[in-house]
Design an enzyme around this catalytic site. Structure first.
Site, PDB file in Angstrom:
ATOM      1  N   HIS A   1      30.083  24.992  19.801  1.00 20.07           N
ATOM      2  CA  HIS A   1      29.407  26.167  19.235  1.00 20.07           C
ATOM      3  C   HIS A   1      27.964  25.883  18.829  1.00 20.07           C
ATOM      4  O   HIS A   1      27.157  26.807  18.741  1.00 20.07           O
ATOM      5  CB  HIS A   1      30.224  26.754  18.076  1.00 20.07           C
ATOM      6  CG  HIS A   1      31.329  27.644  18.544  1.00 20.07           C
ATOM      7  ND1 HIS A   1      31.850  28.663  17.796  1.00 20.07           N
ATOM      8  CD2 HIS A   1      32.003  27.675  19.724  1.00 20.07           C
ATOM      9  CE1 HIS A   1      32.803  29.289  18.489  1.00 20.07           C
ATOM     10  NE2 HIS A   1      32.924  28.690  19.655  1.00 20.07           N
TER      11      HIS A   1
ATOM     12  N   ARG B   1      35.257  21.996  18.928  1.00 22.77           N
ATOM     13  CA  ARG B   1      34.762  23.376  18.857  1.00 22.77           C
ATOM     14  C   ARG B   1      33.420  23.449  18.131  1.00 22.77           C
ATOM     15  O   ARG B   1      32.533  24.211  18.524  1.00 22.77           O
ATOM     16  CB  ARG B   1      35.809  24.269  18.165  1.00 22.77           C
ATOM     17  CG  ARG B   1      35.477  25.735  18.265  1.00 22.77           C
ATOM     18  CD  ARG B   1      36.680  26.632  18.023  1.00 22.77           C
ATOM     19  NE  ARG B   1      36.427  27.945  18.612  1.00 22.77           N
ATOM     20  CZ  ARG B   1      36.257  29.059  17.912  1.00 22.77           C
ATOM     21  NH1 ARG B   1      36.356  29.041  16.605  1.00 22.77           N
ATOM     22  NH2 ARG B   1      36.011  30.190  18.528  1.00 22.77           N
TER      23      ARG B   1
ATOM     24  N   HIS C   1      40.509  24.129  26.376  1.00 23.54           N
ATOM     25  CA  HIS C   1      41.585  24.857  25.695  1.00 23.54           C
ATOM     26  C   HIS C   1      42.955  24.209  25.858  1.00 23.54           C
ATOM     27  O   HIS C   1      43.946  24.749  25.358  1.00 23.54           O
ATOM     28  CB  HIS C   1      41.594  26.326  26.130  1.00 23.54           C
ATOM     29  CG  HIS C   1      40.519  27.145  25.461  1.00 23.54           C
ATOM     30  ND1 HIS C   1      40.223  28.441  25.806  1.00 23.54           N
ATOM     31  CD2 HIS C   1      39.674  26.832  24.436  1.00 23.54           C
ATOM     32  CE1 HIS C   1      39.241  28.884  25.031  1.00 23.54           C
ATOM     33  NE2 HIS C   1      38.880  27.931  24.209  1.00 23.54           N
TER      34      HIS C   1
ATOM     35  N   TRP D   1      47.415  26.785  23.316  1.00 20.75           N
ATOM     36  CA  TRP D   1      47.454  27.023  24.754  1.00 20.75           C
ATOM     37  C   TRP D   1      48.466  26.114  25.460  1.00 20.75           C
ATOM     38  O   TRP D   1      48.930  26.429  26.543  1.00 20.75           O
ATOM     39  CB  TRP D   1      46.075  26.775  25.368  1.00 20.75           C
ATOM     40  CG  TRP D   1      45.023  27.780  25.041  1.00 20.75           C
ATOM     41  CD1 TRP D   1      44.686  28.884  25.788  1.00 20.75           C
ATOM     42  CD2 TRP D   1      44.124  27.788  23.914  1.00 20.75           C
ATOM     43  NE1 TRP D   1      43.657  29.562  25.184  1.00 20.75           N
ATOM     44  CE2 TRP D   1      43.283  28.919  24.044  1.00 20.75           C
ATOM     45  CE3 TRP D   1      43.940  26.942  22.801  1.00 20.75           C
ATOM     46  CZ2 TRP D   1      42.280  29.225  23.114  1.00 20.75           C
ATOM     47  CZ3 TRP D   1      42.947  27.261  21.880  1.00 20.75           C
ATOM     48  CH2 TRP D   1      42.137  28.380  22.041  1.00 20.75           C
TER      49      TRP D   1
HETATM   50 FE1  CCH Z   1      37.277  28.057  22.828  1.00 21.63          FE
HETATM   51  N1  CCH Z   1      38.183  29.316  21.527  1.00 21.63           N
HETATM   52  N2  CCH Z   1      36.510  29.621  23.849  1.00 21.63           N
HETATM   53  N3  CCH Z   1      36.244  26.771  24.029  1.00 21.63           N
HETATM   54  N4  CCH Z   1      37.947  26.499  21.730  1.00 21.63           N
HETATM   55  C1  CCH Z   1      38.985  28.974  20.472  1.00 21.63           C
HETATM   56  C2  CCH Z   1      39.354  27.717  20.105  1.00 21.63           C
HETATM   57  C3  CCH Z   1      38.885  26.555  20.729  1.00 21.63           C
HETATM   58  C4  CCH Z   1      36.723  30.938  23.570  1.00 21.63           C
HETATM   59  C5  CCH Z   1      37.389  31.459  22.472  1.00 21.63           C
HETATM   60  C6  CCH Z   1      38.094  30.682  21.557  1.00 21.63           C
HETATM   61  C7  CCH Z   1      35.439  27.114  25.077  1.00 21.63           C
HETATM   62  C8  CCH Z   1      35.322  28.400  25.628  1.00 21.63           C
HETATM   63  C9  CCH Z   1      35.798  29.546  25.023  1.00 21.63           C
HETATM   64  C10 CCH Z   1      37.711  25.164  21.997  1.00 21.63           C
HETATM   65  C11 CCH Z   1      36.799  24.653  22.902  1.00 21.63           C
HETATM   66  C12 CCH Z   1      36.110  25.421  23.828  1.00 21.63           C
HETATM   67  C13 CCH Z   1      39.400  30.167  19.787  1.00 21.63           C
HETATM   68  C14 CCH Z   1      40.290  30.208  18.552  1.00 21.63           C
HETATM   69  C15 CCH Z   1      38.857  31.231  20.464  1.00 21.63           C
HETATM   70  C16 CCH Z   1      39.032  32.709  20.142  1.00 21.63           C
HETATM   71  C17 CCH Z   1      39.485  29.999  17.253  1.00 21.63           C
HETATM   72  C18 CCH Z   1      40.368  30.002  16.034  1.00 21.63           C
HETATM   73  O1  CCH Z   1      41.027  31.018  15.799  1.00 21.63           O
HETATM   74  O2  CCH Z   1      40.420  28.970  15.334  1.00 21.63           O
HETATM   75  C19 CCH Z   1      36.156  31.755  24.632  1.00 21.63           C
HETATM   76  C20 CCH Z   1      36.181  33.278  24.688  1.00 21.63           C
HETATM   77  C21 CCH Z   1      35.606  30.905  25.524  1.00 21.63           C
HETATM   78  C22 CCH Z   1      34.955  31.324  26.782  1.00 21.63           C
HETATM   79  O3  CCH Z   1      34.980  30.656  27.772  1.00 21.63           O
HETATM   80  C23 CCH Z   1      34.728  25.956  25.543  1.00 21.63           C
HETATM   81  C24 CCH Z   1      33.707  25.943  26.675  1.00 21.63           C
HETATM   82  C25 CCH Z   1      35.140  24.900  24.754  1.00 21.63           C
HETATM   83  C26 CCH Z   1      34.698  23.446  24.773  1.00 21.63           C
HETATM   84  C27 CCH Z   1      34.163  22.840  25.793  1.00 21.63           C
HETATM   85  C28 CCH Z   1      38.578  24.343  21.166  1.00 21.63           C
HETATM   86  C29 CCH Z   1      38.693  22.817  21.185  1.00 21.63           C
HETATM   87  C30 CCH Z   1      39.315  25.225  20.369  1.00 21.63           C
HETATM   88  C31 CCH Z   1      40.399  24.875  19.331  1.00 21.63           C
HETATM   89  C32 CCH Z   1      39.835  24.841  17.935  1.00 21.63           C
HETATM   90  C33 CCH Z   1      40.867  24.554  16.882  1.00 21.63           C
HETATM   91  O4  CCH Z   1      40.521  24.698  15.698  1.00 21.63           O
HETATM   92  O5  CCH Z   1      41.996  24.173  17.177  1.00 21.63           O
END
Ligand code: CCH
Length: 291
Positions: free
Chosen positions: A48, A44, A171, A187
């Protein structure tokens, strides 16, 4: 006789593979975090950094590591990513020659490969920049929105429908935290292994509105332990997105190939590389070494 002066240290493939191995070892050691791995939050962090890119102005992207500074580090979308940056601090101390911006992206590559995902080719060349390069808030996606918003945000980075869906497969990893995004839960049932389960669950499971005090999200009817965001559900609502969800749900190899291609591009957005695409390296993972 004249003594040859030593030039500046020029790190090579072997040096970056060493950094990779150090991150992989730390991932294995620090297994008391979250679902047992810092891997998801490292992915993540890398996303970002990269996902702030704007193709019109050429601003944002993974060059600069500007999330080190308060304006960007404090953006709501970046809540919780300090855990990932702190995890990498000892690595930066051990290898001071690597820029934060190259290190954070290398950590994303390492995490994906160590969570059994595909290889992601990598080129160094990012340099750290000062806080005047911080991007404005609002460039990363808002999970409460749907397809129109996804196309606007990812279109600004230069990605099409197929690429948006492939990227969303990330996800399969990690979870939402109420104290970070306000959303709650993972997820998939294996949040520390990259698989196409996110797509399988999207098409095979029934999803309902979760009744709770938090923001609108969905839960699986069968176990009520998994979650989907409104942006995740948009991928099955929208016909053009859905064809790729179906494809990746059927075919993990196709997902891995497209995921590797698109993540490689994501991680290179906005970087003024001095070396060409043929200078990309592929690092060995723990699984390659065991083989
Ligand atoms: Fe995401 N993401 N993401 N995401 N994401 C969250 C967590 C992860 C969105 C929203 C969220 C991508 C696209 C999107 C990861 C990778 C990717 C969370 C929870 C949200 C909200 C954050 C929390 O509470 O900790 C949205 C909207 C989009 C739109 O498309 C893309 C692209 C990627 C990478 C290629 C990963 C990995 C996580 C998990 C992080 C963790 O701490 O477990």
């Amino acid at each position: 006789a004249e003594e040859k002066t030593k030039g500046p240290f020029e790190p090579k493939y072997e040096d970056y593979q060493k950094v990779y191995k150090t991150i992989a070892k730390l991932l294995e050691e620090k297994d008391e975090y979250d679902d047992g791995s810092y891997g998801p939050v490292l992915v993540r962090l890398a996303w970002h950094c990269s996902g702030t890119y704007d193709k019109e102005t050429g601003t944002g992207g993974s060059n600069g590591a500007t999330m080190r500074f308060a304006p960007e580090g404090d953006h709501g979308a970046n809540a919780g990513l300090k855990a990932a940056r702190d995890f990498l601090e000892p690595v930066k101390e051990a290898y001071p020659w690597i820029s934060y911006s190259d290190l954070w992206i290398l950590a994303g590559v390492t995490a994906i490969q160590e969570m059994q995902g595909p290889h992601i080719p990598y080129r160094p060349g990012r340099s750290d920049r000062d806080l005047s390069f911080c991007t404005p808030d609002g460039r990363l996606p808002d999970a409460s929105k749907e397809q129109k918003h996804l196309r606007a945000i990812f279109g600004r980075m230069g990605f099409n429908d197929q690429e948006i869906v492939a990227l969303s497969g990330a996800h399969a990893l990690g979870r939402c935290h109420t104290d970070r995004s306000g959303f709650d839960g993972p997820w998939t049932f294996s949040p520390t292994t990259l698989t196409n389960d996110y797509f399988k669950l999207l098409v095979e499971e029934k999803w309902q509105n979760k009744k709770w005090n938090g923001p609108k999200q969905f839960e699986d009817v069968t176990t009520k332990t998994l979650m989907m965001l409104p942006t995740d559900m948009a991928l099955v609502k929208d016909k053009s997105f859905k064809q790729y969800v179906d494809k990746y749900a059927r075919d993990n190899d196709a997902f891995f190939k497209d995921f590797s291609d698109v993540v490689l591009r994501l991680f290179e957005l906005g970087v003024p590389f001095t070396q060409g695409e043929d200078a990309r390296w592929t690092f060995k993972s723990s699984f390659d070494e065991a083989a």
